[in-house]
Design a protein around this motif. Structure first.
Motif, PDB file in Angstrom:
ATOM      1  N   THR A   1      30.330  45.530  44.538  1.00  0.00           N
ATOM      2  CA  THR A   1      31.681  45.771  42.980  1.00  0.00           C
ATOM      3  C   THR A   1      30.250  47.210  42.647  1.00  0.00           C
ATOM      4  N   GLU A   2      28.706  47.460  43.497  1.00  0.00           N
ATOM      5  CA  GLU A   2      28.258  48.449  42.933  1.00  0.00           C
ATOM      6  C   GLU A   2      28.411  49.382  43.216  1.00  0.00           C
ATOM      7  N   LEU A   3      28.612  51.235  42.683  1.00  0.00           N
ATOM      8  CA  LEU A   3      29.182  52.180  43.697  1.00  0.00           C
ATOM      9  C   LEU A   3      27.765  52.442  44.080  1.00  0.00           C
TER      10      LEU A   3
ATOM     11  N   ASP B   1      37.729  36.397  43.035  1.00  0.00           N
ATOM     12  CA  ASP B   1      39.195  37.662  43.256  1.00  0.00           C
ATOM     13  C   ASP B   1      39.422  39.031  42.348  1.00  0.00           C
ATOM     14  N   GLU B   2      38.254  38.383  41.832  1.00  0.00           N
ATOM     15  CA  GLU B   2      38.102  39.847  40.810  1.00  0.00           C
ATOM     16  C   GLU B   2      37.073  41.353  40.377  1.00  0.00           C
ATOM     17  N   ASP B   3      36.095  40.515  42.399  1.00  0.00           N
ATOM     18  CA  ASP B   3      35.231  41.549  42.758  1.00  0.00           C
ATOM     19  C   ASP B   3      35.798  41.564  44.305  1.00  0.00           C
TER      20      ASP B   3
ATOM     21  N   LEU C   1      39.172  42.661  44.280  1.00  0.00           N
ATOM     22  CA  LEU C   1      40.388  43.163  43.983  1.00  0.00           C
ATOM     23  C   LEU C   1      39.145  44.947  43.066  1.00  0.00           C
ATOM     24  N   ILE C   2      38.241  44.818  42.986  1.00  0.00           N
ATOM     25  CA  ILE C   2      37.204  45.731  42.106  1.00  0.00           C
ATOM     26  C   ILE C   2      37.126  46.815  43.596  1.00  0.00           C
TER      27      ILE C   2
ATOM     28  N   GLN D   1      40.052  48.278  44.910  1.00  0.00           N
ATOM     29  CA  GLN D   1      40.238  49.459  44.551  1.00  0.00           C
ATOM     30  C   GLN D   1      39.902  51.153  43.953  1.00  0.00           C
ATOM     31  N   ILE D   2      38.544  50.447  44.140  1.00  0.00           N
ATOM     32  CA  ILE D   2      36.813  51.584  44.191  1.00  0.00           C
ATOM     33  C   ILE D   2      37.330  52.403  45.547  1.00  0.00           C
TER      34      ILE D   2
ATOM     35  N   GLU E   1      40.890  54.179  45.114  1.00  0.00           N
ATOM     36  CA  GLU E   1      40.732  55.014  44.362  1.00  0.00           C
ATOM     37  C   GLU E   1      39.830  56.490  44.328  1.00  0.00           C
ATOM     38  N   ARG E   2      39.027  55.624  44.516  1.00  0.00           N
ATOM     39  CA  ARG E   2      37.670  56.971  44.335  1.00  0.00           C
ATOM     40  C   ARG E   2      37.170  56.998  45.514  1.00  0.00           C
TER      41      ARG E   2
ATOM     42  N   HIS F   1      48.247  39.931  39.968  1.00  0.00           N
ATOM     43  CA  HIS F   1      46.477  41.360  40.182  1.00  0.00           C
ATOM     44  C   HIS F   1      47.054  42.240  40.909  1.00  0.00           C
TER      45      HIS F   1
ATOM     46  N   LEU G   1      50.237  43.506  41.275  1.00  0.00           N
ATOM     47  CA  LEU G   1      50.487  44.792  39.699  1.00  0.00           C
ATOM     48  C   LEU G   1      49.365  45.706  40.302  1.00  0.00           C
ATOM     49  N   LEU G   2      47.777  45.807  40.363  1.00  0.00           N
ATOM     50  CA  LEU G   2      47.676  47.022  40.946  1.00  0.00           C
ATOM     51  C   LEU G   2      47.318  47.793  42.164  1.00  0.00           C
TER      52      LEU G   2
ATOM     53  N   MET H   1      41.609  35.654  33.151  1.00  0.00           N
ATOM     54  CA  MET H   1      42.469  35.557  34.140  1.00  0.00           C
ATOM     55  C   MET H   1      44.284  35.590  34.427  1.00  0.00           C
TER      56      MET H   1
ATOM     57  N   ASN I   1      33.671  42.900  36.408  1.00  0.00           N
ATOM     58  CA  ASN I   1      34.764  42.759  36.700  1.00  0.00           C
ATOM     59  C   ASN I   1      36.353  42.061  36.203  1.00  0.00           C
ATOM     60  N   THR I   2      35.976  41.208  35.677  1.00  0.00           N
ATOM     61  CA  THR I   2      37.096  39.909  35.611  1.00  0.00           C
ATOM     62  C   THR I   2      37.186  40.620  34.495  1.00  0.00           C
TER      63      THR I   2
ATOM     64  N   VAL J   1      39.936  43.789  35.840  1.00  0.00           N
ATOM     65  CA  VAL J   1      40.943  43.315  35.679  1.00  0.00           C
ATOM     66  C   VAL J   1      41.551  42.670  35.182  1.00  0.00           C
TER      67      VAL J   1
ATOM     68  N   VAL K   1      44.960  44.452  33.878  1.00  0.00           N
ATOM     69  CA  VAL K   1      46.191  43.735  33.787  1.00  0.00           C
ATOM     70  C   VAL K   1      46.898  43.379  32.074  1.00  0.00           C
TER      71      VAL K   1
ATOM     72  N   ASP L   1      28.310  48.225  33.670  1.00  0.00           N
ATOM     73  CA  ASP L   1      27.793  49.107  34.281  1.00  0.00           C
ATOM     74  C   ASP L   1      28.320  50.326  34.203  1.00  0.00           C
TER      75      ASP L   1
ATOM     76  N   ARG M   1      30.275  52.052  36.806  1.00  0.00           N
ATOM     77  CA  ARG M   1      32.069  51.292  36.686  1.00  0.00           C
ATOM     78  C   ARG M   1      32.930  52.081  36.419  1.00  0.00           C
TER      79      ARG M   1
ATOM     80  N   PHE N   1      34.247  55.079  35.680  1.00  0.00           N
ATOM     81  CA  PHE N   1      35.562  55.586  36.578  1.00  0.00           C
ATOM     82  C   PHE N   1      36.417  54.861  36.059  1.00  0.00           C
ATOM     83  N   TYR N   2      36.009  53.582  35.682  1.00  0.00           N
ATOM     84  CA  TYR N   2      37.389  53.385  35.057  1.00  0.00           C
ATOM     85  C   TYR N   2      38.093  53.476  33.955  1.00  0.00           C
TER      86      TYR N   2
END
Lengths: 220, 145
Positions: free
Chosen positions: A53-55, A77-79, A81-82, A85-86, A89-90, A108, A111-112, B53, B77-78, B81, B85, B101, B104, B107-108
């Protein structure tokens, strides 16, 4: 094709192995040092260590090219998803696939706009539905983008639709019968098709119309 | 004005206490019940045990009537998200998200999420602090011997 796989657990490493076997170029990213060391002996330069998840980790793995496909298969899941998304979108990655570990997080991802997703629990539940007849209406396929789903229904002896022609059923708006399977043979359902007990009927419908459809086809 | 604070650690609890003191109606959410003790023995705001979440937990905290949401759990990341939401599903106008970070966070931010990166702030402040030091000029090593 160039594919980037995030997460080198059982799912990720097997996906990377299969894609490599099919002749695709793959980079696998794994964060845990111990697991990375195991993977490195098999995948050599195809596996990189880091937090996907680090660019800068993604960039080192070639996300800027961009890959044709990013598959996010970590246990978080959050990882996942991110990462998707990155990627989308990026970096303009055209296709992503995300694993959903906890089905409660599916909303989630929806939604995204992260799709398609794959969730083991949801797949297992679909199989259980298929095996347990009292569920009556079995979800076969969800076309999330199209906002449609395909379900299977078994017509019973007492079903109100048994003995009726399809054109005489008042099916809910936003639903349609696709086919009728009888004695192991499938036929496209047309207006003149008569439903019989034991028929397995496929229907396509908008999510949320299940109850109405069930009422018309099955409820005594 | 009602604010929900997701993550009641060192950062979240301090924000909760501060806003509570300024008259906000505050509800804090944390996975661990022990986090409540960070709010002191006289806490009369809300406190919900659960994961941010989980939409049911957000609802129990009253996100539907909230004016602002602060997301400050210990996972970037949590936070990203949960922040999205709150913004997209519950239509909260003021969502502030902690993202350690800097990459990130930037970017967001560009995607329209209000992110705050303490790391970025720390880098800035520490660098400025070094610049502000009055360092006496050292004599060359040979001259001292």
């Amino acid at each position: 094709m160039y594919a980037l796989v995030a997460g080198g657990g059982k799912a990720g490493s097997n996906v990377a192995r299969s894609l490599t076997g099919m002749g695709h170029e793959v980079t696998l990213i794994e964060q845990r040092p111990y697991r990375f060391a195991q993977l490195e002996s098999e995948f050599e330069h195809q596996v990189q260590q880091g937090d996907a998840t680090e660019l800068f980790v993604l960039e080192r793995a070639g996300i800027g090219r961009p890959p044709d496909l990013v598959v996010a298969l970590t246990g978080d899941d959050e990882d996942n998803l991110i990462i998707c998304q990155i990627a989308k979108e990026r970096y303009g990655v055209p296709k992503t696939i995300a694993r959903v570990n906890d089905p409660r997080n599916q909303a989630h991802f929806d939604l995204l706009g992260i799709s398609p997703t794959i969730c083991a629990t949801t797949s297992i539940m679909a199989l259980i539905e298929h095996e347990v007849p009292e569920h009556q209406l079995v979800h076969l396929l969800e076309l999330r983008k199209e906002n449609l789903e395909i379900v299977e229904v078994q017509i019973g002896k007492d079903s109100p639709s048994a003995g009726k022609k399809v054109e005489r059923l008042s099916l809910p708006e936003g639903s349609r019968l696709i086919s009728v399977m009888r004695n192991g043979k499938a036929e496209i359902a047309v207006g003149a098709t008569e439903l019989q007990p034991g028929d397995q009927v496929l229907a396509i419908l908008e999510p949320g119309k299940e109850d109405e459809l069930r009422r018309v086809l099955l409820k005594r | 004005m009602k604010v929900i604070i997701v993550g009641c650690g060192r950062v979240g609890s301090s924000i909760a206490l501060q806003l509570d003191g300024e008259g906000w109606n505050v509800v804090a959410i944390d996975e661990k019940e022990e986090a409540l003790s960070r709010l002191g023995s006289h806490w009369n705001g809300g406190f919900i045990v659960g994961h941010g979440m989980d939409v049911d937990v957000l609802r129990a905290a009253g996100i539907e009537e909230a004016d602002a949401v602060v997301v400050a759990t210990n996972g970037d990341n949590t936070n990203l998200v949960i922040g999205q939401v709150a913004q997209k599903r519950f239509d909260i106008q003021c969502v502030v998200v902690r993202v350690l970070d800097p990459a990130r966070a930037d970017f967001y931010q560009s995607l329209g999420l209000r992110t705050v990166s303490p790391t970025k702030t720390a880098i800035q402040v520490l660098t400025d602090a070094v610049r502000a030091c009055e360092v006496p000029t050292r004599e060359p090593a040979e001259a001292r011997t």
